[in-house]
Design an enzyme around this catalytic site. Structure first.
Site, PDB file in Angstrom:
ATOM      1  N   ILE A 157       0.839  -1.209   0.000  1.00 43.12           N
ATOM      2  CA  ILE A 157       0.000   0.000   0.000  1.00 43.12           C
ATOM      3  C   ILE A 157       0.871   1.255   0.000  1.00 43.12           C
ATOM      4  O   ILE A 157       0.620   2.207  -0.748  1.00 43.12           O
ATOM      5  CB  ILE A 157      -0.968  -0.010   1.206  1.00 43.12           C
ATOM      6  CG1 ILE A 157      -1.952  -1.193   1.070  1.00 43.12           C
ATOM      7  CG2 ILE A 157      -1.734   1.310   1.313  1.00 43.12           C
ATOM      8  CD1 ILE A 157      -2.797  -1.472   2.309  1.00 43.12           C
ATOM      9  N   ARG A 236      -3.968   0.755  10.959  1.00 49.74           N
ATOM     10  CA  ARG A 236      -4.742   0.175  12.062  1.00 49.74           C
ATOM     11  C   ARG A 236      -4.864   1.237  13.151  1.00 49.74           C
ATOM     12  O   ARG A 236      -3.918   2.000  13.395  1.00 49.74           O
ATOM     13  CB  ARG A 236      -4.052  -1.076  12.639  1.00 49.74           C
ATOM     14  CG  ARG A 236      -4.232  -2.335  11.795  1.00 49.74           C
ATOM     15  CD  ARG A 236      -5.654  -2.878  11.839  1.00 49.74           C
ATOM     16  NE  ARG A 236      -5.856  -4.064  11.013  1.00 49.74           N
ATOM     17  CZ  ARG A 236      -6.251  -4.060   9.744  1.00 49.74           C
ATOM     18  NH1 ARG A 236      -6.466  -2.906   9.132  1.00 49.74           N
ATOM     19  NH2 ARG A 236      -6.425  -5.184   9.080  1.00 49.74           N
ATOM     20  N   GLU A 265     -12.477   0.884  17.333  1.00 49.30           N
ATOM     21  CA  GLU A 265     -13.496   0.866  16.278  1.00 49.30           C
ATOM     22  C   GLU A 265     -14.449  -0.320  16.354  1.00 49.30           C
ATOM     23  O   GLU A 265     -15.557  -0.261  15.819  1.00 49.30           O
ATOM     24  CB  GLU A 265     -12.832   0.892  14.901  1.00 49.30           C
ATOM     25  CG  GLU A 265     -12.090  -0.392  14.536  1.00 49.30           C
ATOM     26  CD  GLU A 265     -11.482  -0.338  13.133  1.00 49.30           C
ATOM     27  OE1 GLU A 265     -10.854   0.672  12.790  1.00 49.30           O
ATOM     28  OE2 GLU A 265     -11.641  -1.327  12.391  1.00 49.30           O
ATOM     29  N   HIS A 297     -13.525   2.538   8.323  1.00 45.20           N
ATOM     30  CA  HIS A 297     -12.807   1.362   7.811  1.00 45.20           C
ATOM     31  C   HIS A 297     -13.351   0.925   6.449  1.00 45.20           C
ATOM     32  O   HIS A 297     -13.755  -0.222   6.270  1.00 45.20           O
ATOM     33  CB  HIS A 297     -12.890   0.207   8.825  1.00 45.20           C
ATOM     34  CG  HIS A 297     -11.701  -0.717   8.733  1.00 45.20           C
ATOM     35  ND1 HIS A 297     -11.071  -1.254   9.831  1.00 45.20           N
ATOM     36  CD2 HIS A 297     -11.013  -1.197   7.670  1.00 45.20           C
ATOM     37  CE1 HIS A 297     -10.074  -2.016   9.446  1.00 45.20           C
ATOM     38  NE2 HIS A 297     -10.012  -2.000   8.135  1.00 45.20           N
ATOM     39  N   PHE A 300     -10.879  -0.368   1.970  1.00 45.86           N
ATOM     40  CA  PHE A 300     -10.805  -1.575   1.126  1.00 45.86           C
ATOM     41  C   PHE A 300     -12.019  -1.711   0.207  1.00 45.86           C
ATOM     42  O   PHE A 300     -12.041  -2.571  -0.665  1.00 45.86           O
ATOM     43  CB  PHE A 300     -10.741  -2.831   2.022  1.00 45.86           C
ATOM     44  CG  PHE A 300     -12.070  -3.136   2.683  1.00 45.86           C
ATOM     45  CD1 PHE A 300     -12.485  -2.441   3.797  1.00 45.86           C
ATOM     46  CD2 PHE A 300     -12.911  -4.104   2.152  1.00 45.86           C
ATOM     47  CE1 PHE A 300     -13.723  -2.693   4.380  1.00 45.86           C
ATOM     48  CE2 PHE A 300     -14.146  -4.366   2.726  1.00 45.86           C
ATOM     49  CZ  PHE A 300     -14.555  -3.657   3.845  1.00 45.86           C
TER      50      PHE A 300
END
Ligand code: NAI
Length: 336
Positions: A157, A236, A265, A297, A300
């Site tokens: 990433i 994270r 979260e 989140h 993705f």
């Protein structure tokens, strides 16, 4: 094979069903909305395979319940496996598979979206224009061209982020215990963490959460950064000490914060809590800053990534049926 899928959302059902159909519709996939826990584990009764996501709990007790119900494969539809007791899985003889890489571009592009939205106040402009307020006061942004971006973690990433930011005309600094040629090819330069903190106008986190990287961004780290720094975390949540972030925002030391992940979260993200009172005061405080942009989140969440996740999950199941091992197994060595 019968596969019980936990924490199912509409998009999981759509993409996993399509991937199953592409594999001849051989599997009987049961879609469960519940998060996997000791209370819900009995729902997996009779399923040889369990398909689980990031906030499902796969500790020894849950794995024992699943094993007693006939489960022999855990097919994680994510890359991380910190939520699985691998020792217990090994003791029980349960195989664990994962999706090691689905779309680094998806996460990198979301990272860039957070950066650009913050730098040009898009989140505030959107709300104003909908209210018929076309005033530009307070919306002055800054150019990325010529700025220095510090990338912590130059893996799959981090390299994609480097390429995007180089395209905008940024200087790219990176910090990583290992050097990646692709990062250098993208125009990146490796520096010590201290230099990255001191030089970067924008700092973005793309390293895994480990005991070493927990609270990497704390009061001391923020102290060493440039005034007005932008901090982005799509890695994270616990890479950042949230209270330090809040102090940095209150003092004005931090200019912008973009988050797709948050330390606590699991009690908030992936659910519609719009009719409830948020009990997490730290999170609630973060939401009050005009220069903070938070997504739940979702970095993705692209069609391409969901397709890849579903297809790799089917590959894991098919390989397990053929050989007894998933195509992308999680092994004890990965714990080291
Ligand atoms: P990767 O394994 O390709 O790269 C991680 C890099 O971090 C490696 O080069 C590694 O050497 C480096 N690293 C390890 N410890 C470090 C440290 N102390 N300081 C600096 N660098 C360090 O992983 P990838 O695919 O690039 O993913 C990175 C992270 O992104 C994942 O660990 C995950 O936490 C997060 N992620 C977030 C998603 C989201 O939806 N928000 C989706 C997918 C991944």
């Amino acid at each position: 094979m019968k596969i019980a899928t936990f924490s199912t959302k509409a998009y999981d059902r759509a993409f996993l069903s399509a991937a199953n159909a592409a594999h001849g519709g051989r599997h009987d996939i049961v879609f469960l909305e519940s998060r996997l826990s000791k209370e819900t584990a009995p729902l997996g009764q009779g399923a040889t395979g369990i398909c689980a996501f990031v906030n499902d709990v796969l500790d020894r007790r849950v794995l024992e319940t699943l094993y007693a119900g006939g489960t022999r494969l855990i097919a994680l539809r994510c890359a991380g496996f910190n939520n699985v007791d691998l020792v217990a899985a090994r003791d029980l003889g349960i195989q664990v598979g994962r999706v090691p890489a689905y779309s680094p571009e998806a996460v990198a592009e979301h990272t860039a979206a957070l950066m650009l939205s913050l730098s040009r106040n898009i989140h505030r402009a959107y709300a104003r224009v909908r209210e018929g307020n076309f005033s530009l006061d307070g919306l002055t942004g800054f150019n990325f061209h010529g700025r220095t971006v510090g990338i912590v973690g130059t893996g799959k990433i981090g390299v994609c982020v480097a390429r995007i930011m180089a395209g905008l005309g940024c200087q790219i600094l990176g910090h990583d215990p290992g050097e990646n040629r692709d990062f250098l090819a993208a125009g990146g330069r490796y520096v010590a963490m201290d230099e990255l903190f001191a030089q970067a106008d924008i700092i973005t986190l793309h390293c895994p959460l480990t005991p070493d990287t927990r609270h990497l961004i704390d009061h001391a780290a923020i102290e060493r950064m440039k005034p007005g720094v932008m901090i982005i975390n799509t890695g994270r949540g616990a890479l950042v000490e949230t209270r330090a972030l809040i102090d940095g925002l209150k003092s004005g030391k931090i200019g912008h914060v973009g988050l797709d992940v948050y330390e606590e979260e699991s009690d908030l993200f992936f659910e519609n809590l719009s009719g409830q009172i948020i009990q997490d005061d730290v999170f609630a405080r973060l939401l009050t800053f005009p220069n903070v942009l938070i997504t739940g989140h979702q970095a993705f969440l692209t069609r391409e990534a969901l397709t890849a996740i579903a297809e790799t999950t089917m590959e894991n199941v098919a390989a397990f049926e053929r050989t007894g091992t998933p195509a992308f197994p999680v092994t004890m060595e990965m714990l080291a």
